[in-house]
Write an enzyme that holds these catalytic residues in place. Structure first.
Site, PDB file in Angstrom:
ATOM      1  N   GLU A  46       0.800  -1.238   0.000  1.00 38.93           N
ATOM      2  CA  GLU A  46       0.000   0.000   0.000  1.00 38.93           C
ATOM      3  C   GLU A  46       0.830   1.284   0.000  1.00 38.93           C
ATOM      4  OE1 GLU A  46      -2.670  -0.407   3.339  1.00 38.93           O
ATOM      5  OE2 GLU A  46      -3.665  -2.154   2.466  1.00 38.93           O
ATOM      6  N   GLU A  52      -6.445 -10.556  -1.555  1.00 34.86           N
ATOM      7  CA  GLU A  52      -7.248 -10.357  -0.344  1.00 34.86           C
ATOM      8  C   GLU A  52      -8.738 -10.245  -0.680  1.00 34.86           C
ATOM      9  OE1 GLU A  52      -5.693  -7.196   2.135  1.00 34.86           O
ATOM     10  OE2 GLU A  52      -3.613  -7.718   1.681  1.00 34.86           O
TER      11      GLU A  52
HETATM   12  C1  XIL Z   1      -6.240  -6.417   8.311  1.00 30.92           C
HETATM   13  C2  XIL Z   1      -6.649  -7.620   9.164  1.00 30.92           C
HETATM   14  O1  XIL Z   1      -7.594  -8.360   8.464  1.00 30.92           O
HETATM   15  C3  XIL Z   1      -7.219  -7.147  10.473  1.00 30.92           C
HETATM   16  O2  XIL Z   1      -7.460  -8.260  11.335  1.00 30.92           O
HETATM   17  C4  XIL Z   1      -6.255  -6.174  11.149  1.00 30.92           C
HETATM   18  O3  XIL Z   1      -6.840  -5.666  12.313  1.00 30.92           O
HETATM   19  C5  XIL Z   1      -5.875  -5.043  10.219  1.00 30.92           C
HETATM   20  O4  XIL Z   1      -5.362  -5.572   9.019  1.00 30.92           O
HETATM   21  N1  XIL Z   1      -4.998  -4.720   3.677  1.00 30.92           N
HETATM   22  C6  XIL Z   1      -3.981  -5.518   4.124  1.00 30.92           C
HETATM   23  C7  XIL Z   1      -4.219  -6.411   5.285  1.00 30.92           C
HETATM   24  O5  XIL Z   1      -2.925  -5.572   3.485  1.00 30.92           O
HETATM   25  O6  XIL Z   1      -3.051  -6.628   6.037  1.00 30.92           O
HETATM   26  C8  XIL Z   1      -5.316  -5.892   6.169  1.00 30.92           C
HETATM   27  O7  XIL Z   1      -5.579  -6.882   7.167  1.00 30.92           O
HETATM   28  C9  XIL Z   1      -6.555  -5.598   5.362  1.00 30.92           C
HETATM   29  C10 XIL Z   1      -6.266  -4.552   4.325  1.00 30.92           C
END
Ligand code: XIL
Length: 401
Positions: free
Chosen positions: A175, A291
């Site tokens: 990101e 994701e």
């Molecule tokens: C999120 C997790 O799902 C949560 O449990 C945590 O509290 C915060 O992070 N993008 C990403 C992930 O790259 O690491 C994130 O995961 C969701 C968004």
């Protein structure tokens, strides 16, 4: 006959069996006439598993896994080992989990994840080595322009080095693009950028390559998926970043498209994302859907309608992306609806839990499972429509920036 227990007629027995099967299936989605509804299969093991169906079409597939749940829940473990050919730890390999103090590394959770995956023949993605979130308090308090570069490289050497040769891929930088920060290059003014400068990305990738030469080094990003103007700007900035990295011979192998998408999105998903994926291909980059989940906030309360709408969104999204041959993996962000991060992150106004994933809260496959399996199956059959914009998005847009 008096005194004899009546036996079931053959028809009754069949009806009974069907009812039992339906009960086993769990009719959380008992709306077969809704548009988008695909009946979930009763049996999703073996050849019917996602991992088997993906393998037949050149794909890896799986979930983000929670290590505490892997340790506590047998149904969770069962679905994971049945369905995953690849997995990623949802939180356990982040800085916040691994770095309790400046001096200490805690690998308990990460090692448990690796052990589970290796014992079930599941490939692993590492997530992540450099992100603006999940940075421990001590880091924010003590990192300076003088020590930040060493902190980053030491972390990558130790963490990626520990699992050297065993990871399928690492999300090296997560990101890094955020248009709203207003920089001409579109980079986020993250702690890393502020402390190290804009070459922090390059430093991270070069260090990761040394630490684990076999892992596919990945840039992972969100907000690339839709047809909106904001997503278009983010795609352009991301492609420009990737091209700068390529020009400087920075070792990078893949792009992760996070794919936190929405049911009933105003703009939809498709042509621009495909064009982005084709531009990645022109830079010789693989693409992973890293994701995937479908936020159902815009859908009505009724779970049948929601499951149908979510399944239709999975179908559309996966049909579009899987038409591109450099897409090599699809991971959803979680196993079952109950555990989805969206229940904290994106609450519904009716306060019902979100239903964004392939399995429901009782680990029953949902219509979205059937939609994903059908999209996998359609991959090698579907002819790819010609896209007039293919191949040169970054060139066209670099001139306009
Ligand atoms: C999120 C997790 O799902 C949560 O449990 C945590 O509290 C915060 O992070 N993008 C990403 C992930 O790259 O690491 C994130 O995961 C969701 C968004």
């Amino acid at each position: 006959m008096p005194g004899k227990t009546p036996i079931l007629s053959r028809r009754d027995a069949l009806v009974g069996a069907a009812v039992t099967l339906l009960a086993l299936q769990g009719c959380s989605s008992s709306h077969p006439r809704l548009p988008g509804y695909v009946p979930p299969p009763l049996d999703v093991s073996g050849a019917r598993s996602l991992r088997a169906q993906a393998a037949a079409h050149g794909l890896l597939t799986g979930f983000a896994l929670s290590v505490p749940l892997l340790q506590d829940s047998e149904p969770y473990r069962r679905v994971a080992r049945e369905q995953c050919s690849i997995a990623v730890a949802e939180n356990t390999m982040k800085w916040g989990a691994i770095r309790p103090t400046r001096a200490d590394f805690n690998f308990d959770g990460a090692d448990a994840f690796v052990q589970f995956c290796e014992s079930h023949n599941i490939k692993m993605r590492g997530h992540n080595l450099c992100w603006h979130e999940s940075l421990p308090r001590w880091f924010l308090d003590t990192a300076t322009p003088e020590n930040a570069r060493a902190l980053l490289t030491e972390h990558i050497r130790v963490v990626a080095g520990r699992y050297r040769g065993r990871m399928h891929s690492w999300d090296v930088v997560n990101e890094a693009v955020w248009i709203a920060d207003g920089r001409p290059d579109g980079l986020r003014t993250s702690p890393w950028l502020k402390l190290i400068g804009d070459d922090y990305i390059e430093v991270a990738f070069r260090t990761a390559r040394q630490a684990d030469p076999a892992a596919l080094l990945t840039y992972n990003e969100y907000g690339l998926e839709g047809e909106s103007e904001g997503d278009q700007q983010k795609r352009i900035a991301t492609l420009l970043l990737l091209r700068r990295l390529r020009q400087r011979n920075v070792p990078i192998d893949a792009v992760g498209i996070q794919s936190h998408i929405k049911a009933r999105s105003l703009h939809g998903y498709g042509p621009s994302l495909r064009s982005f994926i084709q531009s990645c291909k022109s830079m010789d980059l693989e693409v992973f859907i890293t994701e995937l989940d479908v936020d159902d906030r815009e859908l009505p309360s009724d779970s049948g309608h929601r499951d149908a709408g979510v399944a239709a969104t999975y179908a559309d999204y996966l049909q579009a992306t899987l038409a591109e041959p450099n897409v090599k993996a699809v991971l959803t962000w979680g196993v079952d609806d109950a555990q989805s991060w969206l229940n904290q992150r994106s609450r519904r106004t009716d306060n019902k839990p979100q239903r964004p994933l392939l399995f429901d809260q009782d680990f029953r496959p949902k219509p979205a499972f059937a939609a994903a399996a059908a999209a996998f199956a359609g991959r090698s059959n579907g002819r790819r429509p010609q896209n007039p914009h293919s191949g040169s998005l970054q060139d066209r847009h670099s001139q306009s920036l």
